[in-house]
Design an enzyme around this catalytic site. Structure first.
Site: not given
Length: 554
Positions: A78, A120-121, A191, A442, A468
């Site tokens: 992302d 993320d996804k 992250c 995002e 985000s």
């Protein structure tokens, strides 16, 4: 064993012949077949080390008597996809992850799966697949990145995003920005803050579909590889006992995850993802239920971007189970829910004490008596909107200001960076929803620019897109219905007064119903023509209030 469908009986001799082309022996044919789903690639920092994690998981499977077969799925970073067309593909990639796993498992008859995501996804996509397929499954993620250090201070990628705004505002030099760029992301892993990837890895542990430590053991620690081996061994036990994901991700299990979400102060994206996972598990979850759980759950953690602590600090403090142990003191968890460890939640959390009370507050001394996320409703968001209230400054919890209207994220970002936004304004970014974007982008660039320029304590941002997990400030997303579907956010005009009341969960545009109806009569949607995958996605995706799930047209 489900793998009997591809390897047993006279009629399966051709299948066995093909499997023997892989080097399999007759002894291996008699053992369970385990899929190792690896989201490794060479572009995502959170995934570059997943080969090692997968190898450890395969060793665990073999040690426990199974036969592992590794296969890949996609992963989007992302951060790299942010603020250009790539971000339109991020949420949409969740469906590809889930669908590709379904295809591989159904086509090849696996008896169980070990799922190896990180970013993320990919995490929710894999959880959706586990719930959909309902075969024995264990998740082991790649783990969080360590923080960087600049001038003795901990920094991460969100620090760099915010620094761009600081440079534009003359508060930082480009040389200082370069130093952050060099040191903020020191190595592999998701992250370092409580952003979406780490939020979802913690949620996987809270759901009971991952072993203890999945959410917080740093990516570079050998403990992460040991966890992967244990996960490979554990899936064999689940196959033997036929413990299935829906035995774990039931109504009570998903409720537990939402409670932990509120206590940790996770990303607002968890609302989208947990709703979609619940849909696959055939469990009903709506935004009103989420608000009720938030109202009843104290917020115990303030990790970046909401505070100065990071995932490495949460790890040192005792991790997810220490948070759950605090919650259990007030009977906020369903203790009888089963986990992939073979233990119930009550058995699992027992004895997991908080080791750093500056990171995990005691249940009797929380940061807030209510949870980290709130659902707002009103004439601007009849179906709901989401805000990470634990990352909102107290001065912005109630705010009224002039609407500054933009039909695309990039227009708003340019206005912010060019100094065209004033204290007190409410930025409205629309036509960025699941269908209108398409892809529900995002918006870390505009929110981090506001923070870097010192405007996050006086300017709000509202969108039918999303944020985000690294976003902080009065950033209200997932406004539903979205503008493209005729939602009221599409009717807001420049200069309208907007009222934000987070404590009372209200979001309104201060315009009469008569005026809104008149605007609706003259309204036409702004259409962004799309071909390829986004065109298909646009035709299937639902409202953000429903988790942006894709429905078939049957």
């Amino acid at each position: 064993m489900r793998s009997k469908s591809v390897k047993e009986g006279v009629e399966k001799a051709p299948h066995r012949s093909l499997l023997k082309a892989l080097g399999l022996t007759d002894e291996e044919m008699r053992r369970p077949f385990i899929g190792i789903v690896n989201a490794y690639n060479e572009i995502v920092p959170g995934h570059k080390h997943l080969k090692e994690v997968a190898e450890a998981a395969k060793r665990g499977v073999m040690m426990a008597g199974g036969v592992p077969f590794e296969f890949p799925t996609i992963a989007v970073c992302d951060g790299i996809a942010m603020n250009h067309v790539g971000m339109k593909y991020s949420l949409a990639s969740r469906e590809i992850v889930a669908d590709s796993i379904e295809i591989m498992v159904k086509a090849h008859g696996f008896d169980g799966i070990v799922l190896i995501p990180n970013c993320d996804k990919v995490v929710p996509g894999m959880l959706m697949a586990a719930a959909r397929l309902n075969i024995p499954a264990v998740v082991v993620s790649g783990g969080p990145m360590l923080t960087g250090r600049v001038n003795g201070k901990k920094v991460d990628v969100s620090t760099v995003f915010e620094a761009v705004g600081a440079v534009k505002a003359g508060k930082m030099t480009e040389e200082e920005l370069h130093q952050l760029e060099e040191h903020a992301c020191p190595g592999c892993g998701s992250c370092a803050g409580m952003f979406t990837a780490n939020s979802m890895n913690c949620m996987t542990e809270a759901l009971g579909l991952a072993l203890s430590g999945n959410g917080t053991i740093p990516a570079v620690y050998a403990e992460r590889l040991r966890l992967a081996k244990e996960s490979g061994m554990k899936v064999m036990e689940l196959v033997e006992k036929q413990i299935l994901p829906r035995d774990i991700m039931n109504e009570e299990g998903i409720r537990n995850a939402l409670v932990v979400d509120m206590a940790l102060g996770c990303s607002s994206n968890t609302v989208l993802h947990l709703t979609a996972i619940a849909h696959e598990a055939e469990v009903a979850v709506d935004l009103d239920q989420i608000n009720a759980l938030s109202d009843a759950t104290p917020n115990l953690c303030r990790l970046s971007p909401a505070g100065s602590h990071y995932m490495e600090d949460l790890y040192e403090a005792g991790g997810v189970l220490a948070v759950m142990n605090e919650l259990d003191k007030k009977d906020l968890l369903h203790r009888e829910v089963l986990t992939v460890s073979g233990k119930t939640v009550g058995e699992l959390v027992k004895g997991h004490l908080v080791r750093r009370k500056d990171v995990i507050r005691p249940i009797d001394d929380p940061y807030s008596p209510t949870g980290g996320i709130a659902i707002l409703k009103g004439n601007l968001a009849p179906e709901g909107a989401v805000v990470k209230k634990s990352a909102v400054d107290e001065a912005m919890m109630q705010h009224q200001g002039k609407a500054r209207v933009f039909n695309e994220e990039n227009e708003a970002s340019a206005a912010i960076l060019n100094g065209q936004i004033n204290h007190g304004d409410v930025i409205v970014i629309r036509y960025e929803g699941p269908k209108g974007g398409p892809g529900m982008q995002e918006m870390l660039t505009p929110t981090s620019a506001l923070a870097g320029m010192g405007l996050d304590k006086s300017v709000a941002l509202i969108t039918d897109g999303r944020f985000s997990g690294a976003t902080r400030g009065a950033s209200i997303g997932h406004v539903s219905p979205e503008a493209y579907e005729g939602g009221p956010i599409g009717l807001v005009e420049e200069g309208d007064q907007i009222e934000i009341d987070i404590p009372n969960k209200k979001l309104n545009v201060l315009v009469s119903n008569e005026v809104l109806k008149e605007r609706q009569r003259n309204w036409k949607p702004m259409v962004k023509q799309q071909k390829g995958y986004l065109g298909k996605y646009k035709g299937l995706v639902s409202s953000g209030a429903e988790g942006a799930i894709c429905r078939s047209k049957e």
